[in-house]
Design a protein around this motif. Structure first.
Motif, short mmCIF file in Angstrom:
data_model
loop_
_atom_site.label_atom_id
_atom_site.label_comp_id
_atom_site.label_asym_id
_atom_site.label_seq_id
_atom_site.Cartn_x
_atom_site.Cartn_y
_atom_site.Cartn_z
N PHE A 289 54.87 13.73 45.52
CA PHE A 289 55.75 12.65 44.78
C PHE A 289 57.17 13.65 44.30
CE2 PHE A 289 51.17 11.58 44.20
CZ PHE A 289 51.63 10.25 44.24
N SER A 290 58.17 12.92 44.57
CA SER A 290 59.32 13.64 44.06
C SER A 290 60.25 12.89 43.26
CB SER A 290 60.05 13.99 45.32
OG SER A 290 59.30 14.73 46.26
N PRO A 291 61.02 13.22 42.48
CA PRO A 291 62.08 12.20 41.90
C PRO A 291 63.23 12.03 42.64
CG PRO A 291 62.42 14.97 41.12
CD PRO A 291 61.17 14.54 42.05
N SER A 292 63.44 10.50 42.62
CA SER A 292 64.43 10.11 43.55
C SER A 292 65.49 9.07 42.60
CB SER A 292 63.64 9.19 44.71
OG SER A 292 64.54 8.64 45.43
N GLY A 293 66.61 9.75 42.32
CA GLY A 293 67.48 8.69 41.70
C GLY A 293 66.89 8.37 40.10
N ASP A 294 66.76 7.04 39.91
CA ASP A 294 66.21 6.81 38.79
C ASP A 294 64.60 6.34 38.95
OD1 ASP A 294 68.37 6.70 37.43
OD2 ASP A 294 68.98 4.75 37.90
N ARG B 290 56.55 10.77 34.71
CA ARG B 290 57.04 11.59 33.76
C ARG B 290 57.35 12.97 33.91
NH1 ARG B 290 54.72 15.24 30.81
NH2 ARG B 290 52.69 14.55 31.19
N ARG B 291 56.37 13.49 34.87
CA ARG B 291 56.55 14.86 35.46
C ARG B 291 57.72 14.93 36.60
NH1 ARG B 291 51.12 18.28 36.47
NH2 ARG B 291 52.79 19.65 36.92
N CYS B 292 57.72 14.30 37.42
CA CYS B 292 58.51 14.15 38.18
C CYS B 292 60.17 13.73 37.54
CB CYS B 292 58.59 13.02 39.38
SG CYS B 292 57.26 13.57 40.64
N MET B 293 60.35 12.53 37.11
CA MET B 293 61.44 12.22 36.33
C MET B 293 62.10 13.08 35.29
SD MET B 293 60.78 8.16 36.84
CE MET B 293 62.28 7.67 36.09
N ARG B 294 61.19 13.45 34.29
CA ARG B 294 61.58 14.04 33.21
C ARG B 294 61.65 15.55 33.49
NH1 ARG B 294 60.63 10.69 28.66
NH2 ARG B 294 61.46 8.57 29.16
N GLU C 229 53.86 19.71 55.55
CA GLU C 229 54.75 18.98 56.48
C GLU C 229 54.74 17.55 56.00
OE1 GLU C 229 54.64 17.43 61.11
OE2 GLU C 229 53.35 19.03 60.58
N ALA C 230 56.22 17.19 55.41
CA ALA C 230 56.04 15.94 54.90
C ALA C 230 56.60 14.84 55.77
CB ALA C 230 56.93 15.75 53.56
N GLY C 231 56.08 13.61 55.98
CA GLY C 231 56.55 12.50 56.67
C GLY C 231 57.86 11.93 56.14
N GLU C 232 58.51 11.54 56.96
CA GLU C 232 59.92 11.03 56.65
C GLU C 232 59.91 9.62 55.71
OE1 GLU C 232 61.89 10.66 60.33
OE2 GLU C 232 61.61 12.83 60.97
N ARG C 233 58.66 8.72 55.93
CA ARG C 233 58.79 7.43 55.35
C ARG C 233 58.46 7.64 53.77
NH1 ARG C 233 55.65 2.96 55.39
NH2 ARG C 233 53.97 3.77 56.60
N GLU C 234 58.90 6.76 53.42
CA GLU C 234 58.49 6.78 51.81
C GLU C 234 57.41 5.32 51.66
OE1 GLU C 234 60.60 5.38 47.48
OE2 GLU C 234 61.87 5.79 49.32
N LEU C 235 56.22 5.73 50.94
CA LEU C 235 55.29 4.94 50.69
C LEU C 235 55.71 4.10 49.40
CD1 LEU C 235 52.18 7.30 51.13
CD2 LEU C 235 53.82 6.46 53.05
N THR C 236 55.02 2.61 49.75
CA THR C 236 55.00 1.69 48.66
C THR C 236 53.56 1.83 47.77
OG1 THR C 236 53.57 0.24 50.00
CG2 THR C 236 56.07 -0.02 50.13
N ASP C 237 53.54 1.34 46.69
CA ASP C 237 52.49 1.43 45.94
C ASP C 237 51.08 1.09 46.40
OD1 ASP C 237 53.95 2.22 43.93
OD2 ASP C 237 53.52 0.78 42.34
N LEU D 135 60.76 7.15 41.45
CA LEU D 135 59.63 8.13 41.79
C LEU D 135 59.72 7.84 43.28
CD1 LEU D 135 57.34 10.09 41.19
CD2 LEU D 135 55.94 8.33 40.94
N GLN D 136 59.58 8.88 44.31
CA GLN D 136 59.48 8.76 45.54
C GLN D 136 57.94 9.31 46.09
OE1 GLN D 136 62.94 9.68 48.36
NE2 GLN D 136 61.25 10.99 49.44
N ALA D 137 57.39 8.60 46.92
CA ALA D 137 55.92 9.19 47.28
C ALA D 137 56.12 9.25 48.72
CB ALA D 137 54.87 8.21 46.73
N GLY D 138 55.33 10.33 49.36
CA GLY D 138 55.27 10.50 50.81
C GLY D 138 53.91 11.09 51.20
#
Length: 307
Positions: free
Chosen positions: A201-206, A260-264, A220-228, A208-211
């Motif tokens: 999980f990473s911050p992405s703009g406003d 919170r941890r990613c965005m804040r 080795e992270a995949g390129e595609r962002e995952l949905t919930d 959260l991005q998950a991969g």
């Protein structure tokens, strides 16, 4: 690019239930980048209007959540904190046994405690208790997550000694160490000694991005962002026989804290499953039905840590 296998989010118990069997299900989360490991059911705090968990920094909830499915029965539930002590138990147990004769207050002092709930009733229907005066419970900082846990649809639980009626058992415990868990990143990403499939999980703009990532010394992270929905399907793939409603409750409970941890704080986080041996090193559970029914346990502990 790492291939992503999509698991449909459906009830993960695909085989018909044996309604003479007791199914005991449990999940928890351990924040492995704390000063010492703590098994968590939900972080203390409150949900802000933006859906981000605002913490009560002076407290931490250290616990998984237990549900029952299957046959209606009565019995005794025993939970042991194998390397530490309990900090909250809901409901209050009938007995609390110190393995070392005293409550261990230092995380470096490995002790143990065992909690016992006797003559509890498990039923698809809400039971009446002989004791009509309810016991006051302090839901404390984790009360915001309880509605998620009640939506799981497990059997109702009545504990006569505590005049408790609900659909889950909750406990908090600490752990001194976890076998195989390391905090040596050797100049690269922190992987905590884990190898295998993980969520990152990473911050992405406003938001959260998950991969999906493959961990083997590095990440080795995949390129595609995952949905919930895809995040839920990955966790379902780790969960064994847990029900999809339990996985949904897990994500509803922990997504605000991850956000919170990613965005804040601008952190990148890794989430991965613990092995059964690692889970048992933190805590163990045992249910003994009075009628001698078979008991099947399904437990999932996830680790979350900064990378």
């Amino acid at each position: 690019m790492i291939p992503f296998l999509y698991f449909a989010v459906a009830d993960t118990i695909v085989a018909p239930m044996d309604y003479e069997t007791v199914y005991v299900h449990e999940w928890g989360v351990i924040e492995v980048d704390l000063s010492f490991p703590e098994a968590l059911g939900a972080e203390w705090g409150y949900l802000g209007e933006d859906g981000v968990l605002e913490p009560w920094t002076e407290y931490e909830v250290e616990a998984p959540v237990i549900w029952f499915h299957g046959v209606q029965c009565r019995g005794t539930l025993t939970v042991s904190a194998n390397q530490g002590y309990f900090t909250t138990l809901l409901p209050h147990p009938d007995s609390l046994i110190d393995g070392e004769g005293e409550r261990m207050m230092s995380p470096d002092a490995v002790g143990s405690q065992t909690a016992v709930w006797r003559d509890i009733s498990v039923s698809p229907e809400m039971m009446e208790l002989e004791e009509s005066i309810p016991v006051a419970y302090d839901m404390g900082g984790f009360g915001w997550a309880i509605p998620f846990w009640r939506e799981v649809g497990g059997n109702f639980i009545a504990v006569p000694g505590s005049a408790y009626r609900d659909s889950f058992i909750y406990y908090e415990c600490t752990a001194a160490s976890i076998p195989g868990m390391t905090h040596d990143c050797q100049g690269g990403d922190m992987t905590y000694g884990y190898c295998g499939e993980a969520l990152v999980f990473s911050p992405s703009g406003d938001g959260l991005q998950a991969g999906l990532a493959e961990v083997d010394g590095g990440i080795e992270a995949g390129e595609r962002e995952l949905t919930d929905t895809e995040i839920l399907s990955v966790i379902c793939g780790w969960s064994g026989e847990l029900k999809s409603s339990e996985i949904q409750a897990l994500w509803n409970t922990w997504e605000p804290a991850i956000r919170r941890r990613c965005m804040r704080s601008g952190e990148r986080l890794i989430m991965f499953p613990l092995t059964p041996e690692q889970t048992e090193s933190v805590s163990s559970i045992r249910f003994q039905p009075n009628g001698g029914n078979r008991v099947v346990y399904s437990r999932l502990f996830l680790a979350i840590g900064s990378i």
